[in-house]
Design a protein around this motif. Structure first.
Motif, PDB file in Angstrom:
ATOM      1  N   ARG A 181     -21.573  21.916  29.787  1.00 30.43           N
ATOM      2  CA  ARG A 181     -20.025  21.667  30.921  1.00 30.43           C
ATOM      3  C   ARG A 181     -18.284  22.423  30.185  1.00 30.43           C
ATOM      4  NH1 ARG A 181     -18.752  15.894  33.485  1.00 30.43           N
ATOM      5  NH2 ARG A 181     -17.004  16.020  31.271  1.00 30.43           N
ATOM      6  N   LEU A 182     -18.495  21.118  29.100  1.00 33.06           N
ATOM      7  CA  LEU A 182     -16.908  21.338  28.577  1.00 33.06           C
ATOM      8  C   LEU A 182     -17.269  23.068  27.705  1.00 33.06           C
ATOM      9  CD1 LEU A 182     -14.496  21.014  27.242  1.00 33.06           C
ATOM     10  CD2 LEU A 182     -15.367  19.985  25.306  1.00 33.06           C
ATOM     11  N   ARG A 183     -18.228  23.948  27.412  1.00 32.89           N
ATOM     12  CA  ARG A 183     -17.961  25.228  27.066  1.00 32.89           C
ATOM     13  C   ARG A 183     -18.829  26.328  28.433  1.00 32.89           C
ATOM     14  NH1 ARG A 183     -22.312  24.926  25.043  1.00 32.89           N
ATOM     15  NH2 ARG A 183     -24.054  26.291  26.082  1.00 32.89           N
ATOM     16  N   VAL A 204      -4.605  36.153  20.369  1.00 35.50           N
ATOM     17  CA  VAL A 204      -2.561  37.005  20.554  1.00 35.50           C
ATOM     18  C   VAL A 204      -2.134  35.926  20.275  1.00 35.50           C
ATOM     19  CG1 VAL A 204      -1.323  38.225  21.381  1.00 35.50           C
ATOM     20  CG2 VAL A 204      -4.095  38.524  20.441  1.00 35.50           C
ATOM     21  N   SER A 205      -0.699  35.372  19.929  1.00 36.18           N
ATOM     22  CA  SER A 205       0.022  34.254  20.375  1.00 36.18           C
ATOM     23  C   SER A 205       1.880  35.471  20.359  1.00 36.18           C
ATOM     24  CB  SER A 205       0.585  33.683  19.521  1.00 36.18           C
ATOM     25  OG  SER A 205      -0.240  32.932  19.021  1.00 36.18           O
ATOM     26  N   ASP A 206       2.109  35.199  21.739  1.00 37.51           N
ATOM     27  CA  ASP A 206       2.618  35.336  22.649  1.00 37.51           C
ATOM     28  C   ASP A 206       3.520  34.259  23.529  1.00 37.51           C
ATOM     29  OD1 ASP A 206       4.204  37.466  25.092  1.00 37.51           O
ATOM     30  OD2 ASP A 206       3.834  38.446  23.323  1.00 37.51           O
ATOM     31  N   PRO A 207       5.126  33.965  24.027  1.00 36.50           N
ATOM     32  CA  PRO A 207       5.142  33.558  24.665  1.00 36.50           C
ATOM     33  C   PRO A 207       5.070  33.819  25.627  1.00 36.50           C
ATOM     34  CG  PRO A 207       6.824  35.540  23.653  1.00 36.50           C
ATOM     35  CD  PRO A 207       5.763  35.130  22.646  1.00 36.50           C
ATOM     36  N   ARG A 208       4.874  35.296  26.806  1.00 39.23           N
ATOM     37  CA  ARG A 208       4.368  35.443  27.686  1.00 39.23           C
ATOM     38  C   ARG A 208       2.925  34.540  28.154  1.00 39.23           C
ATOM     39  NH1 ARG A 208       3.994  41.217  27.730  1.00 39.23           N
ATOM     40  NH2 ARG A 208       2.685  40.485  25.446  1.00 39.23           N
ATOM     41  N   HIS A 209       2.215  34.146  26.717  1.00 40.54           N
ATOM     42  CA  HIS A 209       0.845  33.176  27.130  1.00 40.54           C
ATOM     43  C   HIS A 209       1.399  31.873  28.014  1.00 40.54           C
ATOM     44  CE1 HIS A 209      -0.895  36.012  24.867  1.00 40.54           C
ATOM     45  NE2 HIS A 209      -0.923  36.595  26.240  1.00 40.54           N
ATOM     46  N   TYR A 210       2.266  30.975  27.667  1.00 42.57           N
ATOM     47  CA  TYR A 210       2.273  29.893  27.879  1.00 42.57           C
ATOM     48  C   TYR A 210       2.307  29.134  28.629  1.00 42.57           C
ATOM     49  CZ  TYR A 210       4.121  25.430  26.143  1.00 42.57           C
ATOM     50  OH  TYR A 210       4.394  24.100  25.820  1.00 42.57           O
ATOM     51  N   SER A 211       1.947  27.939  29.662  1.00 42.97           N
ATOM     52  CA  SER A 211       2.024  27.357  30.551  1.00 42.97           C
ATOM     53  C   SER A 211       1.200  26.482  30.301  1.00 42.97           C
ATOM     54  CB  SER A 211       0.669  28.421  31.281  1.00 42.97           C
ATOM     55  OG  SER A 211      -0.563  28.696  31.290  1.00 42.97           O
ATOM     56  N   ARG A 212       0.987  25.261  31.644  1.00 39.41           N
ATOM     57  CA  ARG A 212       0.122  23.831  31.487  1.00 39.41           C
ATOM     58  C   ARG A 212      -1.518  24.660  31.332  1.00 39.41           C
ATOM     59  NH1 ARG A 212       1.247  18.713  33.821  1.00 39.41           N
ATOM     60  NH2 ARG A 212      -0.948  18.201  34.039  1.00 39.41           N
ATOM     61  N   ASP A 213      -1.859  24.936  32.022  1.00 41.34           N
ATOM     62  CA  ASP A 213      -2.961  25.872  31.850  1.00 41.34           C
ATOM     63  C   ASP A 213      -3.315  26.630  30.419  1.00 41.34           C
ATOM     64  OD1 ASP A 213      -3.290  25.511  34.869  1.00 41.34           O
ATOM     65  OD2 ASP A 213      -3.127  27.567  35.170  1.00 41.34           O
ATOM     66  N   ASN A 214      -3.030  26.878  30.171  1.00 37.28           N
ATOM     67  CA  ASN A 214      -3.047  27.371  28.107  1.00 37.28           C
ATOM     68  C   ASN A 214      -2.836  26.411  28.323  1.00 37.28           C
ATOM     69  OD1 ASN A 214      -4.554  29.040  27.564  1.00 37.28           O
ATOM     70  ND2 ASN A 214      -1.881  29.783  26.188  1.00 37.28           N
ATOM     71  N   VAL A 215      -2.038  25.482  27.815  1.00 38.82           N
ATOM     72  CA  VAL A 215      -2.015  23.857  27.294  1.00 38.82           C
ATOM     73  C   VAL A 215      -3.351  23.006  27.312  1.00 38.82           C
ATOM     74  CG1 VAL A 215      -0.871  21.753  26.314  1.00 38.82           C
ATOM     75  CG2 VAL A 215       0.410  24.348  27.100  1.00 38.82           C
ATOM     76  N   VAL A 216      -3.820  23.700  28.173  1.00 38.55           N
ATOM     77  CA  VAL A 216      -4.852  22.588  28.428  1.00 38.55           C
ATOM     78  C   VAL A 216      -6.130  23.087  28.124  1.00 38.55           C
ATOM     79  CG1 VAL A 216      -6.505  21.716  30.621  1.00 38.55           C
ATOM     80  CG2 VAL A 216      -3.849  21.136  30.877  1.00 38.55           C
ATOM     81  N   ASP A 217      -6.039  24.311  28.054  1.00 42.46           N
ATOM     82  CA  ASP A 217      -7.534  25.124  27.486  1.00 42.46           C
ATOM     83  C   ASP A 217      -7.373  24.984  26.111  1.00 42.46           C
ATOM     84  OD1 ASP A 217      -9.107  27.452  27.832  1.00 42.46           O
ATOM     85  OD2 ASP A 217      -7.376  28.423  26.587  1.00 42.46           O
ATOM     86  N   HIS A 218      -6.140  24.983  25.851  1.00 41.86           N
ATOM     87  CA  HIS A 218      -6.512  24.463  23.799  1.00 41.86           C
ATOM     88  C   HIS A 218      -7.133  22.751  23.144  1.00 41.86           C
ATOM     89  CE1 HIS A 218      -3.581  27.649  23.002  1.00 41.86           C
ATOM     90  NE2 HIS A 218      -4.659  28.699  23.790  1.00 41.86           N
ATOM     91  N   LEU A 219      -6.621  22.197  24.639  1.00 43.75           N
ATOM     92  CA  LEU A 219      -6.751  20.920  24.631  1.00 43.75           C
ATOM     93  C   LEU A 219      -8.556  20.718  24.916  1.00 43.75           C
ATOM     94  CD1 LEU A 219      -4.098  18.755  25.987  1.00 43.75           C
ATOM     95  CD2 LEU A 219      -4.153  18.983  23.466  1.00 43.75           C
ATOM     96  N   ARG A 220      -9.043  21.235  25.287  1.00 44.38           N
ATOM     97  CA  ARG A 220     -10.309  21.400  25.589  1.00 44.38           C
ATOM     98  C   ARG A 220     -10.722  22.447  24.744  1.00 44.38           C
ATOM     99  NH1 ARG A 220      -9.663  23.444  31.158  1.00 44.38           N
ATOM    100  NH2 ARG A 220      -9.893  21.104  32.813  1.00 44.38           N
ATOM    101  N   ARG A 221     -10.297  23.430  23.568  1.00 43.74           N
ATOM    102  CA  ARG A 221     -10.823  23.857  22.600  1.00 43.74           C
ATOM    103  C   ARG A 221     -11.117  22.693  21.614  1.00 43.74           C
ATOM    104  NH1 ARG A 221     -11.483  29.511  23.375  1.00 43.74           N
ATOM    105  NH2 ARG A 221     -10.574  30.221  25.777  1.00 43.74           N
TER     106      ARG A 221
END
Length: 453
Positions: free
Chosen positions: A443-445, A96-113
Motif C-alpha cells: 500500500r505504501l508503495r 531534482v532539488s528546487d525551491p519550487r518543489h517545496y510543499s507540505r505534500d512533498n514533505v509528506v511524500d518524503h516521509l513516506r519514502r
C-alpha cells in the motif's frame, strides 16, 4: 524544547496485541551484539522479550508461552529501523532539488519514502519554509495526522546564516535561500532562536561557511550568540562547517553538533582533543560528497518507487558529472575516508548523517548509501548500523527507539540477508514493523507511485 517528541502509536492494532518473531538473526543495534536463531516478542508496540531460542524457554513449536501470533522468520535478519538526524525534506522532486518543489505534500511524500526504505524517524535540519514542517510535526504528535505510512518527523525550523553583503552573497543552501534566516548580527540571531524556541523546534541549525569565498560567513560572535540562546531554551545547536577552522569556531561557540566532518584540512590532534573533551557529536555526511557513481541506481528497491525514465535520466546526469559538485570530489572524499577512520579510532562520537534531499541523496536511498560509505571507509558493519540507530536516536532524545531490547519501541527492519556479509543487504527489506505494527509496504508503495504520477 517540545515536551513530548513521541508520536501516537499508529492505528491498525489493538493494545493487547502480542506477536513473536521466531528464528531470525537479530542485530540489536548496540554495535556488537548479534543473536542467532532468536525469539523476539512484541507487546503493546514495544519489545517485551528478546533472546536466543535456547534461552527463551520455547515450546515444541519454537515459541515461548504467551507468544500470541507467531511469525516464522527463519534465515532472515532483523535490525532496528534507521534514524536520520540530518536531511532536508520537501525540495527534491524525482531527482531534482528546487525551491519550487517545496510543499507540505512533498514533505509528506518524503516521509513516506523514508519509511518505505526502513527509516522510522527523520530530522529536517534547518530548511523549513514557512513553518510547514513545524505544523506537520505538530499535527503528527497531536494525533491530528493519523497516517501510519509516515516516518516520525522532527525539525529545526528555519536555520541561520550570515546576512549577505554588498560584496558577498548568502551562505544558505542553494535550494533553500528563502527558508533560512539571514542574521545581521548577534542580537538579531538571538531573537530568531528565541522565536524558534517558542515554536518548540527540536534543534537549532546554523551555517559557518563562505561557500568557497563567494558568501558572507557567520561571525564568531554571532555563532556564540546562537548557541548561547539555544542552550538557554534547552536546545542543541548544530553547526554546518566546511574547514577545520570553521569547526574550531563552532566549538568556541559551544556547538553540540558538527553537521559535517572537517573537510579541509584533516583534523589535527588539538581539534580531536577538543571534540573528545566536550563529547561533541560529529555527523558523518560522507555519501553526499562521494564520487558520482551509478551502480546503486540498479538496486531493485529504488526501481519500486521511481519511474524507469527518471532513473535513466538521473544516470545520464551522474555519468556526465552534472550533479552540481561543491568541491573536488575525489580529493575531498579521500580526505573524508581518512578522517572518519581517524575520528572513529580516537573515540569521537560519530553519528550517521546522509544529508538526505540534496544532490544525489534521494529520500530513503540516501540512508543506505551512507551506511555503505561508512563501511567502505573502514567502519565495521555492526558499528555503522549503531551510528544509524542507537547513536542517532539518542542524539535526538529518542531513547525509546534505535536499539532492540525490552522496553524499546518495536521498530524492526526484517531483511532477506545479513548486512555483515554485504552492507548493501540493508536494502533487501522483506518486511517492516513500526511501533509493533506491520507496515503494509504494498500500500505504501502504491501511495508513493501515485504521488509520483
Amino acid at each position: 524544547m517540545s515536551p513530548d517528541r513521541t508520536t501516537p502509536v499508529p492505528s491498525g492494532r489493538t493494545a493487547d496485541d502480542v506477536t513473536t518473531y521466531v528464528g531470525a538473526r537479530v542485530i540489536t543495534g548496540d554495535g556488537h551484539t548479534v543473536l542467532e536463531n532468536a525469539i523476539l516478542t512484541v507487546r503493546d508496540g514495544r519489545i517485551a522479550h528478546i533472546a536466543p531460542a535456547r534461552e527463551a524457554g520455547e515450546s515444541e513449536t519454537g515459541a515461548p508461552e504467551g507468544a500470541g501470533t507467531v511469525v516464522p522468520v527463519h534465515g532472515k535478519t532483523i535490525m532496528p529501523a534507521l534514524v536520520n538526524p540530518h536531511g532536508h525534506l520537501g525540495y527534491m522532486r524525482g531527482t531534482v532539488s528546487d525551491p519550487r518543489h517545496y510543499s507540505r505534500d512533498n514533505v509528506v511524500d518524503h516521509l513516506r519514502r523514508s519509511l518505505y526504505f526502513g527509516v522510522s524517524t527523520f530530522q529536517s535540519l534547518g530548511t523549513d519554509l514557512r513553518d510547514i514542517e513545524i505544523g506537520l510535526r505538530d499535527d503528527q504528535r497531536a494525533g491530528r495526522l493519523d497516517d501510519p505510512d509516515l516516518a516520525t518527523l522532527l525539525t529545526a525550523g528555519a536555520g541561520i546564516v550570515a546576512a549577505p553583503t554588498a560584496d558577498a552573497g548568502s551562505g544558505a543552501p542553494f535550494f533553500a535561500v528563502d527558508a533560512v534566516h539571514p542574521a545581521t548580527g548577534p542580537e538579531d540571531a538571538r531573537a530568531h532562536v528565541a522565536a524558534l524556541a517558542a515554536r518548540h523546534v527540536d534543534a537549532v541549525k546554523f551555517w559557518i561557511d563562505d561557500r568557497g569565498g563567494t558568501a558572507a560567513k557567520l561571525s564568531p560572535r554571532t555563532a556564540a550568540a546562537i548557541v548561547d540562546e539555544a542552550h538557554r531554551h534547552g536546545l542543541k545547536a548544530a553547526a554546518h562547517i566546511y574547514t577545520a577552522d570553521d569547526a574550531r569556531t563552532a566549538l568556541d561557540a559551544g556547538a553540540d553538533i558538527l553537521a559535517h566532518m572537517p573537510r579541509d584540512p584533516e583534523p589535527d590532534d588539538e581539534l580531536i582533543r577538543r571534540l573528545l573533551d566536550r563529547d561533541v557529536a560529529v555527523f558523518t555526511s560522507m555519501s553526499v560528497q562521494g564520487p558520482a557513481t551509478t551502480d546503486w541506481l540498479d538496486e531493485p528497491i529504488l526501481h519500486e518507487v521511481l519511474p524507469e525514465k527518471t532513473i535513466a535520466a538521473f544516470r545520464a546526469r551522474l555519468d556526465e558529472r552534472e550533479h552540481e559538485p561543491l568541491f573536488d570530489t575525489s580529493r575531498t572524499y579521500a580526505r573524508l575516508q581518512r578522517t572518519v577512520a581517524t575520528l572513529h579510532a580516537a573515540g569521537v562520537r560519530l553519528v550517521f548523517s546522509p544529508d538526505t534531499g540534496v544532490f544525489a541523496q534521494l529520500p530513503g536511498m540516501a540512508e543506505h548509501r551512507e551506511l555503505q560509505a561508512l563501511v567502505e571507509a573502514g567502519i565495521p558493519a555492526l558499528q555503522a548500523i549503531e551510528f544509524a540507530t542507537r547513536r542517532s536516536a539518542h542524539l535526538l532524545g529518542l531513547d525509546d527507539r534505535g536499539l532492540l531490547e525490552p522496553g524499546r519501541r518495536a521498530d524492526l527492519v526484517i531483511l532477506d540477508a545479513d548486512p555483515r556479509d554485504d552492507i548493501r543487504n540493508t536494502r533487501r527489506i522483506s518486511s517492516l514493523v513500526i511501533a509493533g505494527r506491520t507496515v503494509d509496504r504494498d500500500r505504501l508503495r502504491d501511495r508513493i507511485t501515485e504521488a509520483t504520477a
